[in-house]
Design a protein around this motif. Structure first.
Motif, PDB file in Angstrom:
ATOM      1  N   ALA A 248     -28.587 -18.784  13.934  1.00 54.48           N
ATOM      2  CA  ALA A 248     -27.566 -19.191  13.769  1.00 54.48           C
ATOM      3  C   ALA A 248     -27.025 -20.078  12.623  1.00 54.48           C
ATOM      4  CB  ALA A 248     -26.324 -18.719  14.175  1.00 54.48           C
ATOM      5  N   GLU A 249     -28.069 -20.582  13.107  1.00 53.20           N
ATOM      6  CA  GLU A 249     -28.208 -22.175  12.525  1.00 53.20           C
ATOM      7  C   GLU A 249     -29.018 -21.934  11.717  1.00 53.20           C
ATOM      8  OE1 GLU A 249     -28.847 -24.816  14.940  1.00 53.20           O
ATOM      9  OE2 GLU A 249     -26.175 -25.496  15.748  1.00 53.20           O
TER      10      GLU A 249
ATOM     11  N   THR B 110     -17.237 -14.897   2.315  1.00 54.34           N
ATOM     12  CA  THR B 110     -17.709 -13.585   1.877  1.00 54.34           C
ATOM     13  C   THR B 110     -18.977 -13.497   1.929  1.00 54.34           C
ATOM     14  OG1 THR B 110     -15.210 -12.676   1.701  1.00 54.34           O
ATOM     15  CG2 THR B 110     -17.564 -11.055   1.339  1.00 54.34           C
ATOM     16  N   LYS B 111     -19.775 -13.390   0.286  1.00 53.75           N
ATOM     17  CA  LYS B 111     -21.493 -13.605   0.615  1.00 53.75           C
ATOM     18  C   LYS B 111     -22.334 -14.303   1.494  1.00 53.75           C
ATOM     19  CE  LYS B 111     -24.501 -13.848  -3.147  1.00 53.75           C
ATOM     20  NZ  LYS B 111     -24.302 -14.301  -4.780  1.00 53.75           N
ATOM     21  N   GLN B 112     -21.978 -14.871   1.556  1.00 56.09           N
ATOM     22  CA  GLN B 112     -22.537 -16.031   2.589  1.00 56.09           C
ATOM     23  C   GLN B 112     -22.347 -15.147   3.819  1.00 56.09           C
ATOM     24  OE1 GLN B 112     -20.465 -19.838   2.369  1.00 56.09           O
ATOM     25  NE2 GLN B 112     -22.866 -20.420   1.201  1.00 56.09           N
ATOM     26  N   ALA B 113     -21.893 -14.893   4.608  1.00 55.24           N
ATOM     27  CA  ALA B 113     -21.596 -14.353   5.959  1.00 55.24           C
ATOM     28  C   ALA B 113     -22.418 -12.725   6.060  1.00 55.24           C
ATOM     29  CB  ALA B 113     -19.990 -13.617   6.110  1.00 55.24           C
ATOM     30  N   ASP B 114     -22.326 -11.872   4.953  1.00 48.53           N
ATOM     31  CA  ASP B 114     -22.721 -10.555   5.200  1.00 48.53           C
ATOM     32  C   ASP B 114     -24.576 -10.693   5.251  1.00 48.53           C
ATOM     33  OD1 ASP B 114     -20.758  -9.021   4.061  1.00 48.53           O
ATOM     34  OD2 ASP B 114     -21.095  -9.085   2.314  1.00 48.53           O
ATOM     35  N   GLN B 115     -25.115 -12.075   4.024  1.00 49.28           N
ATOM     36  CA  GLN B 115     -26.034 -12.769   4.316  1.00 49.28           C
ATOM     37  C   GLN B 115     -26.497 -12.977   5.630  1.00 49.28           C
ATOM     38  OE1 GLN B 115     -26.668 -15.900   1.787  1.00 49.28           O
ATOM     39  NE2 GLN B 115     -26.765 -14.427   0.000  1.00 49.28           N
TER      40      GLN B 115
ATOM     41  N   VAL C 219     -30.754  -6.363  16.586  1.00 44.29           N
ATOM     42  CA  VAL C 219     -29.932  -5.648  16.418  1.00 44.29           C
ATOM     43  C   VAL C 219     -29.275  -4.630  15.030  1.00 44.29           C
ATOM     44  CG1 VAL C 219     -28.660  -6.661  18.908  1.00 44.29           C
ATOM     45  CG2 VAL C 219     -28.525  -6.922  16.406  1.00 44.29           C
ATOM     46  N   GLN C 220     -28.395  -3.661  15.027  1.00 42.48           N
ATOM     47  CA  GLN C 220     -28.117  -3.090  13.864  1.00 42.48           C
ATOM     48  C   GLN C 220     -27.283  -3.735  12.723  1.00 42.48           C
ATOM     49  OE1 GLN C 220     -29.533  -0.351  12.448  1.00 42.48           O
ATOM     50  NE2 GLN C 220     -31.646  -0.075  14.152  1.00 42.48           N
ATOM     51  N   ALA C 221     -27.397  -4.179  12.095  1.00 38.24           N
ATOM     52  CA  ALA C 221     -26.498  -5.119  11.202  1.00 38.24           C
ATOM     53  C   ALA C 221     -25.163  -4.694  11.314  1.00 38.24           C
ATOM     54  CB  ALA C 221     -26.927  -5.313   9.582  1.00 38.24           C
ATOM     55  N   LYS C 222     -25.179  -3.205  11.089  1.00 40.46           N
ATOM     56  CA  LYS C 222     -23.548  -2.358  11.354  1.00 40.46           C
ATOM     57  C   LYS C 222     -22.974  -2.624  12.734  1.00 40.46           C
ATOM     58  CE  LYS C 222     -26.001   2.261  12.144  1.00 40.46           C
ATOM     59  NZ  LYS C 222     -24.960   2.162  13.608  1.00 40.46           N
ATOM     60  N   ASP C 223     -23.968  -2.573  13.174  1.00 39.78           N
ATOM     61  CA  ASP C 223     -23.103  -2.890  14.677  1.00 39.78           C
ATOM     62  C   ASP C 223     -22.864  -5.036  15.585  1.00 39.78           C
ATOM     63  OD1 ASP C 223     -23.892  -0.223  15.222  1.00 39.78           O
ATOM     64  OD2 ASP C 223     -25.468  -0.839  15.951  1.00 39.78           O
TER      65      ASP C 223
ATOM     66  N   ALA D 146     -18.392  -8.804  11.452  1.00 40.22           N
ATOM     67  CA  ALA D 146     -17.813  -9.963  11.224  1.00 40.22           C
ATOM     68  C   ALA D 146     -16.478 -10.352  10.667  1.00 40.22           C
ATOM     69  CB  ALA D 146     -18.168 -10.184   9.828  1.00 40.22           C
ATOM     70  N   ASP D 147     -16.080 -11.169  11.186  1.00 44.89           N
ATOM     71  CA  ASP D 147     -14.333 -11.751  10.814  1.00 44.89           C
ATOM     72  C   ASP D 147     -14.102 -13.366  10.190  1.00 44.89           C
ATOM     73  OD1 ASP D 147     -13.326  -9.338  11.956  1.00 44.89           O
ATOM     74  OD2 ASP D 147     -13.554 -10.564  14.487  1.00 44.89           O
TER      75      ASP D 147
END
Length: 366
Positions: free
Chosen positions: A75-76, A102-107, A118-122, A125-126
């Protein structure tokens, strides 16, 4: 337990006791030392504010075989910021990263999905924006300030302003110590921490109000007698509720200690730490301040009044006269008569409950 109950009954009746009020300078010194340590820790280390206050993103993953340490490193590297990873009971992970839009969180979510297999859709993210986090922090401080003001107003009406001031000082004492411990240990400050702080303030006030109620009752018409000074009556009231305060605190601390040391430490449920630490430290500090700070402060404030100064002079003069006559002390609490004096150096905690030989021989029970 029977011995403890017997001790509590004897304390309540004034048969035994400890002179807390007379040794108040010791307690003040200990409190000042602890408070200074807490303030230094807060100034040097600062508080580890959660994303609810400073903004950021929380990623919740499904079950994964990747360890928390590996997820933290991933994550870091993906976010370029420090990350906090907690293991969930479901086998997933809760990953907090501050200062993400938001953009950084998606990346970051896409990268985490690859690293954690794991799957990204699973991955849920809040996002918490910095401005929203600032609003939460401001509301928390506002709620705390309103709580303090209402407490002072209530105590000033129900008792008197000196007791309200002493209770306020004790509350600030408890808050400072709790916040300082958070800074020293580095635990994250979350809304749960704020809830914990408000809860422990209620516990602290409960013990303090119980003592103040007994003190208010015991100090009625105090200037019409020459048996006790105000400080001695305050000490008697404190001893009368001592065992109850200790029992209440121990019973409250046991489940909180379970949350902190077993749930948060042994079982690794880190999310329990934010509220359990504030409860544990705050309850302990609140019990200490109720006994060693609030009541001695009230005695200090009251002893400065002209009426209480005059009362102290009369009490000490009567004790000196009784000592000169060689009379034995009569500590049954009578307000007048020839047998209500005690030696000048006898503290309330050590003389309460004694009965004079003369009172026993005549069968009087005042």
């Amino acid at each position: 337990m029977s011995k403890l109950g017997s001790l509590g009954a004897r304390l309540y009746r004034g048969e035994v006791g400890y002179d807390f009020v007379a040794k108040r300078k010791i307690w003040y010194g200990i409190s000042i030392l602890i408070t200074i340590t807490a303030i230094v820790g807060l100034a040097v280390r600062g508080l580890n504010m959660g994303i609810e206050f400073k903004g950021g993103a929380v990623f919740t993953t499904p079950r994964t075989t990747v360890s928390a340490a590996q997820a933290e490193t991933a994550a870091e590297e993906a976010a370029g910021h420090d990350a906090i990873v907690q293991e969930l009971g479901t086998g997933g992970l809760r990953i907090q990263v501050s200062s993400l839009d938001t953009k950084q969180a998606d990346q970051v979510r896409a990268q985490l999905a690859e690293d954690l297999d794991v799957q990204a859709k699973d991955i849920n993210a809040d996002l918490v924006g910095p401005s929203w986090g600032e609003q939460i922090a401001n509301k928390a401080w506002t709620g705390l300030a309103i709580f303090m003001i209402l407490v002072v107003i209530y105590l000033a009406i129900a008792f008197e302003w000196r007791m309200a001031l002493a209770a306020l000082i004790a509350l600030v004492h408890d808050l400072t110590i709790t916040v300082g411990v958070y800074a020293l240990v580095g635990f994250e400050v979350t809304p749960g921490t704020v809830i914990g702080l408000l809860t422990i303030l209620g516990y602290s006030l409960y013990d303090t109000v119980v003592v103040f109620d007994g003190l208010k009752e015991g100090a009625k018409d105090i200037t019409k007698q020459t048996r006790w000074t105000y400080s001695e009556i305050a000490n008697r009231s404190l001893n009368g509720t001592l065992v109850r305060s200790i029992n209440t605190t121990v019973v409250a601390l046991l489940p909180v200690a379970g949350l902190l040391f077993i749930g948060g430490g042994f079982l690794g449920a880190g999310m329990l730490n934010d509220i359990s630490l504030s409860l544990f430290v705050g309850l302990a500090a609140g019990a200490y301040s109720s006994i060693f700070i609030a009541t001695p402060l009230v005695a200090d404030f009251k002893e400065r009044e002209p009426q209480m100064k005059a009362l102290r002079k009369r009490v000490l003069a009567k004790r000196a006269a009784a000592a000169a006559k060689g009379e034995s002390p009569d500590a049954d609490g009578s307000a007048d008569g020839d047998h209500d004096a005690v030696p000048e150096d006898a503290a309330a905690g050590s003389v309460v409950g004694q009965r004079s030989r003369r009172g026993r021989s005549t069968g009087t029970n005042r």
